[in-house]
Write a protein that holds these residues in place. Structure first.
Motif, short mmCIF file in Angstrom:
data_model
loop_
_atom_site.label_atom_id
_atom_site.label_comp_id
_atom_site.label_asym_id
_atom_site.label_seq_id
_atom_site.Cartn_x
_atom_site.Cartn_y
_atom_site.Cartn_z
N ARG A 11 5.02 -20.41 -24.03
CA ARG A 11 4.76 -21.49 -22.99
C ARG A 11 5.37 -21.20 -21.86
NH1 ARG A 11 8.97 -23.72 -26.93
NH2 ARG A 11 11.13 -22.96 -25.67
N LYS A 12 5.00 -22.08 -20.88
CA LYS A 12 5.45 -22.00 -19.29
C LYS A 12 6.19 -23.52 -19.35
CE LYS A 12 2.36 -19.13 -16.84
NZ LYS A 12 1.83 -19.19 -15.71
N ALA A 15 -0.18 -21.71 -24.80
CA ALA A 15 -0.98 -21.01 -25.33
C ALA A 15 -0.47 -19.99 -26.93
CB ALA A 15 -0.97 -19.87 -24.39
N PHE A 16 -1.68 -20.59 -27.22
CA PHE A 16 -1.70 -19.72 -28.87
C PHE A 16 -2.81 -18.40 -29.32
CE2 PHE A 16 0.36 -24.27 -28.62
CZ PHE A 16 0.76 -24.28 -30.12
N GLU A 17 -2.54 -17.80 -29.02
CA GLU A 17 -3.33 -16.93 -30.11
C GLU A 17 -4.36 -17.03 -31.48
OE1 GLU A 17 -2.19 -13.24 -30.86
OE2 GLU A 17 -1.53 -13.23 -29.20
N LYS A 18 -5.45 -16.89 -31.42
CA LYS A 18 -5.92 -17.35 -33.00
C LYS A 18 -4.71 -17.22 -34.03
CE LYS A 18 -10.03 -17.23 -35.67
NZ LYS A 18 -11.68 -16.66 -36.04
N ALA A 53 -8.79 -19.53 -29.94
CA ALA A 53 -7.80 -19.05 -29.01
C ALA A 53 -7.68 -20.36 -28.40
CB ALA A 53 -7.67 -18.31 -28.67
N GLY A 54 -5.61 -21.00 -27.41
CA GLY A 54 -6.66 -21.77 -26.69
C GLY A 54 -5.19 -22.28 -26.04
N GLU A 55 -5.08 -23.87 -25.20
CA GLU A 55 -3.85 -23.95 -24.97
C GLU A 55 -4.19 -25.27 -24.72
OE1 GLU A 55 -2.44 -22.47 -20.27
OE2 GLU A 55 -3.46 -24.24 -20.40
#
Length: 113
Positions: free
Chosen positions: A26-27, A41-44, A98-100
């Motif tokens: 995270r930011k 942000a997440f990885e699958k 994967a996404g945000e």
């Protein structure tokens, strides 16, 4: 780490990612005592475990696909979708692609800074 408290103009490059483990980072982009915006942000396969907090939360899916649980409701959301989490309601996310997420909290999350 750059202090983003009340920073009015923020570029993505100014803020470093904080690794949270489990394929999540995270930011904290900017905040004051009343509001905070956070990119996550997440990885699958990354899991935002079921939890609750006193803050109001609204989140925008800026990329990817997520299974979102809020209380007894569960739905798959994709890029462009939004969800709202009332105060103290159990919620969580499973990243299917994967996404945000862009999370906004009110008041700010002191535990994130």
């Amino acid at each position: 780490m750059l202090s983003v408290k009340e920073l009015t103009l923020v570029t993505d490059e100014q803020v470093a990612w904080e690794e949270l483990g489990g394929g999540i980072k995270r930011k904290v982009m900017s905040y004051n005592d009343d509001i905070m915006l956070v990119k996550v942000a997440f990885e699958k396969g990354g899991v935002g475990a079921i939890h609750s907090h006193p803050h109001l939360q609204i989140s925008y899916v800026s990329a990817g696909t997520f299974e979102i649980t809020i209380g007894d409701d569960k739905k798959v959301l994709k890029e462009g979708d939004v969800y709202f989490v009332p105060s103290e309601v159990l919620h969580g996310a499973i990243c299917l692609e994967a996404g945000e997420l862009i999370d906004v909290f009110s008041p700010m999350r002191a535990d994130f800074v």
